[in-house]
Design an enzyme around this catalytic site. Structure first.
Site, short mmCIF file in Angstrom:
data_model
loop_
_atom_site.label_atom_id
_atom_site.label_comp_id
_atom_site.label_asym_id
_atom_site.label_seq_id
_atom_site.Cartn_x
_atom_site.Cartn_y
_atom_site.Cartn_z
N SER A 91 3.27 2.03 2.87
CA SER A 91 3.87 1.48 1.66
C SER A 91 5.12 2.50 1.46
CB SER A 91 2.81 1.79 0.51
OG SER A 91 3.53 1.66 -0.63
N TYR B 85 -2.26 7.97 -3.90
CA TYR B 85 -1.85 6.88 -2.99
C TYR B 85 -0.61 7.30 -2.08
CZ TYR B 85 -0.50 2.03 -2.09
OH TYR B 85 -0.10 0.82 -1.65
#
Length: 257
Positions: A148, A161
């Site tokens: 990501s 995350y």
């Protein structure tokens, strides 16, 4: 001219995790459109009926599999079932990911473990299972992990995350270096915010979408699933045969600012 790049996946087989919706669905369809037969890794096997029908309409074989990636014995069984159904696996896309949000000072150990296990541990061991098959078969293969843009920047409230997706990017390098001698390429994609049902709630918050669009510094728009699935299909294709250990950031310019 004969020395032209090939994007054709005819005769190849691919396993895509989290394939029922969102990016997983788009990736499965993109690979099928390029010629691959598709094993659908699904947390609920029944959820793959829709995308399965679309893949069959493209003239490809499809195998829906019960595959909760957080249950490694079940995930291993799904990998083995995909190999049994098609005879071999040429492509793995580790698409499943996610995590919890909150200030770093408030994260519990359970929340930390959930995010790391989902984004890093599951991807590692599923890739390991598939790589063992590819190594034994001796005909190479392609693995694409899901990182990501969050692995390359700090997003307040998403610290765990972020660090997990940074780990995916570096894990991809390690896999590429060790498995390259077997003809296996390992790459990752790192998307920005993409229009899916999984991001709909966040992008629907007042002011949040405007902030995201502003931060996507070059193109100033939210991405579409096909803009990620196309990159995955490329990395899985013969055209990308000399690309390995890389993470392709698909962020519309966010990290270029």
């Amino acid at each position: 001219m004969t020395d032209l790049p090939s994007y054709d996946l005819t005769g190849k087989t691919a396993l895509v995790t989290g394939a029922a919706r969102g990016l997983g669905r788009a990736i499965a369809l993109a690979l099928a459109n390029a010629g691959a037969d598709i094993a659908l890794g699904l947390r609920d096997r029944a959820s793959g009926a829709g995308v399965g029908a679309e893949i069959e309409a493209l003239g490809r074989r499809v195998e829906p599999l019960q595959m909760d990636v957080m249950d490694l014995p079940q995930a291993y069984s799904a990998v083995d079932a995909a190999i049994a159904a098609f005879g071999h696996l040429d492509i793995l896309v580790n698409n499943v990911g996610g995590g919890t949000e909150g200030p770093l000072e408030d994260f519990t150990e359970d929340e930390f473990d959930l995010t790391i296990n989902l984004n890093v541990k599951a991807s590692f061991f599923i890739a390991q299972r598939v790589a063992r098959h590819m190594i034994a078969r001796g005909k190479g293969g392609a693995i694409v992990n899901m990182s990501s843009q969050a692995g390359f920047i700090a997003l307040p409230g998403e610290g765990i995350y972020c660090l997990s997706k940074a780990a995916v990017a570096h894990m991809t390098k390690c896999m590429a270096v060790e498995w390259g001698r077997h003809g296996i390429t390992v790459n990752a994609v790192a998307p920005t915010f993409i229009e899916t049902d999984g991001t709909a709630e966040a992008l629907g918050r007042p002011g949040f979408r405007d902030d995201v669009v502003e931060r996507i510094a070059a193109l100033h728009r939210v991405g579409q699933p096909r803009e990620v699935s196309g990159a995955v299909a490329f990395l899985a294709s013969p055209a990308a045969s000399l690309i390995t250990g890389q993470t392709l950031i698909i962020d519309g310019g966010w990290t270029s600012r």
